[in-house]
Motif scaffolding. Structure first.
Motif, PDB file in Angstrom:
ATOM      1  N   ALA A  64       0.827  -1.212   0.000  1.00  0.00           N
ATOM      2  CA  ALA A  64       0.000   0.000   0.000  1.00  0.00           C
ATOM      3  C   ALA A  64       0.857   1.255   0.000  1.00  0.00           C
ATOM      4  O   ALA A  64       0.576   2.214  -0.744  1.00  0.00           O
ATOM      5  CB  ALA A  64      -0.929  -0.009   1.216  1.00  0.00           C
ATOM      6  N   ASN A  65       1.916   1.288   0.808  1.00  0.00           N
ATOM      7  CA  ASN A  65       2.767   2.470   0.869  1.00  0.00           C
ATOM      8  C   ASN A  65       3.545   2.670  -0.429  1.00  0.00           C
ATOM      9  O   ASN A  65       3.788   3.809  -0.849  1.00  0.00           O
ATOM     10  CB  ASN A  65       3.717   2.377   2.063  1.00  0.00           C
ATOM     11  CG  ASN A  65       3.005   2.576   3.387  1.00  0.00           C
ATOM     12  OD1 ASN A  65       1.841   2.963   3.419  1.00  0.00           O
ATOM     13  ND2 ASN A  65       3.689   2.310   4.478  1.00  0.00           N
ATOM     14  N   TYR A  66       3.926   1.569  -1.073  1.00  0.00           N
ATOM     15  CA  TYR A  66       4.580   1.686  -2.379  1.00  0.00           C
ATOM     16  C   TYR A  66       3.599   2.289  -3.389  1.00  0.00           C
ATOM     17  O   TYR A  66       3.977   3.133  -4.210  1.00  0.00           O
ATOM     18  CB  TYR A  66       5.066   0.319  -2.857  1.00  0.00           C
ATOM     19  CG  TYR A  66       5.706   0.368  -4.230  1.00  0.00           C
ATOM     20  CD1 TYR A  66       7.038   0.702  -4.384  1.00  0.00           C
ATOM     21  CD2 TYR A  66       4.948   0.099  -5.372  1.00  0.00           C
ATOM     22  CE1 TYR A  66       7.619   0.778  -5.646  1.00  0.00           C
ATOM     23  CE2 TYR A  66       5.518   0.167  -6.630  1.00  0.00           C
ATOM     24  CZ  TYR A  66       6.852   0.498  -6.764  1.00  0.00           C
ATOM     25  OH  TYR A  66       7.407   0.579  -8.021  1.00  0.00           O
ATOM     26  N   GLN A  67       2.340   1.865  -3.315  1.00  0.00           N
ATOM     27  CA  GLN A  67       1.325   2.385  -4.230  1.00  0.00           C
ATOM     28  C   GLN A  67       1.101   3.881  -4.014  1.00  0.00           C
ATOM     29  O   GLN A  67       0.831   4.618  -4.968  1.00  0.00           O
ATOM     30  CB  GLN A  67       0.017   1.617  -4.052  1.00  0.00           C
ATOM     31  CG  GLN A  67      -1.092   2.019  -5.011  1.00  0.00           C
ATOM     32  CD  GLN A  67      -0.824   1.638  -6.456  1.00  0.00           C
ATOM     33  OE1 GLN A  67       0.063   0.825  -6.728  1.00  0.00           O
ATOM     34  NE2 GLN A  67      -1.591   2.218  -7.366  1.00  0.00           N
ATOM     35  N   VAL A  68       1.216   4.338  -2.757  1.00  0.00           N
ATOM     36  CA  VAL A  68       1.115   5.777  -2.475  1.00  0.00           C
ATOM     37  C   VAL A  68       2.183   6.533  -3.251  1.00  0.00           C
ATOM     38  O   VAL A  68       1.917   7.577  -3.872  1.00  0.00           O
ATOM     39  CB  VAL A  68       1.256   6.043  -0.958  1.00  0.00           C
ATOM     40  CG1 VAL A  68       1.356   7.552  -0.698  1.00  0.00           C
ATOM     41  CG2 VAL A  68       0.075   5.475  -0.190  1.00  0.00           C
ATOM     42  N   LEU A  69       3.403   6.012  -3.233  1.00  0.00           N
ATOM     43  CA  LEU A  69       4.495   6.633  -3.996  1.00  0.00           C
ATOM     44  C   LEU A  69       4.192   6.635  -5.487  1.00  0.00           C
ATOM     45  O   LEU A  69       4.412   7.626  -6.191  1.00  0.00           O
ATOM     46  CB  LEU A  69       5.801   5.879  -3.732  1.00  0.00           C
ATOM     47  CG  LEU A  69       6.427   6.074  -2.348  1.00  0.00           C
ATOM     48  CD1 LEU A  69       7.376   4.933  -2.030  1.00  0.00           C
ATOM     49  CD2 LEU A  69       7.170   7.410  -2.286  1.00  0.00           C
ATOM     50  N   TYR A  70       3.684   5.523  -5.970  1.00  0.00           N
ATOM     51  CA  TYR A  70       3.372   5.383  -7.397  1.00  0.00           C
ATOM     52  C   TYR A  70       2.303   6.390  -7.813  1.00  0.00           C
ATOM     53  O   TYR A  70       2.452   7.087  -8.835  1.00  0.00           O
ATOM     54  CB  TYR A  70       2.900   3.958  -7.677  1.00  0.00           C
ATOM     55  CG  TYR A  70       2.425   3.735  -9.100  1.00  0.00           C
ATOM     56  CD1 TYR A  70       3.332   3.475 -10.129  1.00  0.00           C
ATOM     57  CD2 TYR A  70       1.057   3.776  -9.411  1.00  0.00           C
ATOM     58  CE1 TYR A  70       2.898   3.271 -11.428  1.00  0.00           C
ATOM     59  CE2 TYR A  70       0.613   3.570 -10.705  1.00  0.00           C
ATOM     60  CZ  TYR A  70       1.536   3.316 -11.717  1.00  0.00           C
ATOM     61  OH  TYR A  70       1.094   3.129 -13.003  1.00  0.00           O
ATOM     62  N   GLU A  71       1.226   6.486  -7.048  1.00  0.00           N
ATOM     63  CA  GLU A  71       0.127   7.375  -7.412  1.00  0.00           C
ATOM     64  C   GLU A  71       0.506   8.848  -7.273  1.00  0.00           C
ATOM     65  O   GLU A  71      -0.074   9.708  -7.956  1.00  0.00           O
ATOM     66  CB  GLU A  71      -1.099   7.061  -6.548  1.00  0.00           C
ATOM     67  CG  GLU A  71      -1.691   5.679  -6.831  1.00  0.00           C
ATOM     68  CD  GLU A  71      -2.891   5.336  -5.973  1.00  0.00           C
ATOM     69  OE1 GLU A  71      -3.333   6.210  -5.192  1.00  0.00           O
ATOM     70  OE2 GLU A  71      -3.398   4.203  -6.078  1.00  0.00           O
ATOM     71  N   ALA A  72       1.479   9.137  -6.405  1.00  0.00           N
ATOM     72  CA  ALA A  72       1.937  10.520  -6.240  1.00  0.00           C
ATOM     73  C   ALA A  72       3.060  10.872  -7.208  1.00  0.00           C
ATOM     74  O   ALA A  72       3.593  11.989  -7.160  1.00  0.00           O
ATOM     75  CB  ALA A  72       2.398  10.743  -4.802  1.00  0.00           C
ATOM     76  N   ASN A  73       3.421   9.919  -8.069  1.00  0.00           N
ATOM     77  CA  ASN A  73       4.535  10.104  -9.006  1.00  0.00           C
ATOM     78  C   ASN A  73       5.830  10.434  -8.265  1.00  0.00           C
ATOM     79  O   ASN A  73       6.592  11.310  -8.661  1.00  0.00           O
ATOM     80  CB  ASN A  73       4.217  11.210 -10.022  1.00  0.00           C
ATOM     81  CG  ASN A  73       5.197  11.207 -11.198  1.00  0.00           C
ATOM     82  OD1 ASN A  73       5.763  10.168 -11.558  1.00  0.00           O
ATOM     83  ND2 ASN A  73       5.420  12.381 -11.780  1.00  0.00           N
ATOM     84  N   LYS A  74       6.071   9.718  -7.164  1.00  0.00           N
ATOM     85  CA  LYS A  74       7.258   9.954  -6.349  1.00  0.00           C
ATOM     86  C   LYS A  74       8.083   8.671  -6.182  1.00  0.00           C
ATOM     87  O   LYS A  74       8.767   8.494  -5.168  1.00  0.00           O
ATOM     88  CB  LYS A  74       6.859  10.473  -4.962  1.00  0.00           C
ATOM     89  CG  LYS A  74       6.210  11.854  -4.970  1.00  0.00           C
ATOM     90  CD  LYS A  74       7.175  12.927  -5.422  1.00  0.00           C
ATOM     91  CE  LYS A  74       6.631  14.335  -5.145  1.00  0.00           C
ATOM     92  NZ  LYS A  74       5.344  14.612  -5.750  1.00  0.00           N
TER      93      LYS A  74
END
Length: 359
Positions: A114-124
């Motif tokens: 989930a935290n990796y996906q947060v990075l992905y969706e934020a383009n970070k």
């Protein structure tokens, strides 16, 4: 008949005032800040502005990480992900690189994804992911109820993995499970413990600090932590005792661990493939546990599955050409009992030695 109904209702009538008192105390004192929605965002702002944070007791680290990522102006070079065992990995491990430690206490496999996906969706997404997996990832009995459900679901869709959704999962997706703590007897006990401080207005709340020379635990701006002095200054005898107690008292995460769950294995493998497909370099650090704890667990027929977990992980990493350093077995990576704070938390010097000795 009416008398019978009265007798049945009497316990409820008598307990109703206590129930309202119970709720009042939990809501009023709220020792973990469950109802202070701006708390995690404020902590994220302090950290991103270069301050350390102390008194971060029972805060939602998941939301802090999500808020921090949303506020980042540039992509980090390196992201660290793991449990509290990885939270001591700081910027000194990788000088002149922008490191953000996104590890969190009691992190489960769902949290990592989930935290990796947060990075992905934020383009970070970073250039490199340092992943520090734990032994319990493949135990079907350790499913987390506190991870970021929407982000986890989005990641599962990206990995094209179909999951069975229970009624409990559905409810938790729409109602933050932290709020259920308001009805928890354990939370009531915590509230009562803070009652004297609440009366005089001195409940410890998170606050920013510039200097880290303190006896309290501190979250540093790079997301890593400095443990409280009481943990750092334990005698070796105390550490050895904690190591034995941990292994003999049904370690959390290893209960009912009889086999590696096939679905969780699939999720783990597909996650690694997804990260590589995203163009992110991966390195793995298997952070050891105290040698005495490992010795006891690996010789116990109930817990010796930990040997199989490491064997499986290493096979997967090798098959995907992912570098892996360390071992859950401290003796295999040159660590001994003086390299630990307790049964499962190695000192930063030990992790740094593991990472750079075997590079």
């Amino acid at each position: 008949m009416n008398r019978f109904i009265y007798k049945e209702l009497l316990p409820i009538i008598l307990l109703t005032p206590f129930f309202f008192f119970f709720i009042f105390i939990n809501v009023s004192i709220d020792p973990s800040g469950l109802l202070r929605k701006s708390q995690e965002k404020q902590i994220a702002l302090w950290l991103n502005d270069g301050y350390g944070v102390t008194n971060a007791i029972n805060v939602d680290y998941r939301k802090i990480i999500k808020e921090r990522i949303a506020l980042l102006e540039t992509k980090p070079d390196i992201i660290v992900m793991g449990s509290s065992r990885a939270m001591i990995i700081d910027s000194s491990f990788f000088p002149n690189r922008h490191l953000l430690n996104c590890s969190l206490p009691s992190a489960n496999l769902e949290d990592i994804i989930a935290n990796y996906q947060v990075l992905y969706e934020a383009n970070k997404l970073p250039s490199k992911l340092i992943l520090c997996p734990d032994l319990h990832y493949f135990n079907s009995y350790t499913k987390s109820n506190f991870h970021l459900f929407h982000e986890f679901d989005n990641a599962m869709q990206r990995m094209e993995i179909v999951q069975n959704t229970t009624l409990k999962d559905f409810i938790i997706k729409w109602i933050d499970p932290r709020y259920f703590q308001i009805l928890s007897p354990g939370y009531f006990q915590e509230s009562i413990r803070f009652f004297p401080a609440w009366v005089v207005g001195k409940i410890p709340r998170p606050k920013p600090i510039e200097h880290y020379e303190t006896e309290e635990k501190v979250i540093r701006p790079d997301g890593s932590i400095i443990y409280e002095s009481s943990r750092r200054q334990r005698t070796q005898q105390e550490i050895e005792l904690k190591a034995e107690r941990y292994a003999f008292k049904h370690p959390e995460g290893l209960i009912n661990y009889r086999q590696l769950d096939p679905l969780r294995k699939q999720i783990f493998e597909e996650f690694l493939k997804m990260v590589k497909k995203d163009g992110v370099e991966i390195e793995i650090i298997l952070i050891p546990i105290h040698p005495r704890s490992y010795e006891i667990l690996s010789k116990n027929k109930i817990y010796k599955i930990i040997i199989d977990v490491e064997k499986y992980m290493v096979e997967v990493f090798n098959s995907l050409d992912i570098p892996v350093y360390g071992s859950f077995d401290a003796t295999k990576c040159g660590c001994n009992s003086i390299d630990f704070y307790d049964a499962v938390h190695a000192k930063p010097e030990a992790i740094k030695r593991i990472l750079f000795t075997y590079k």
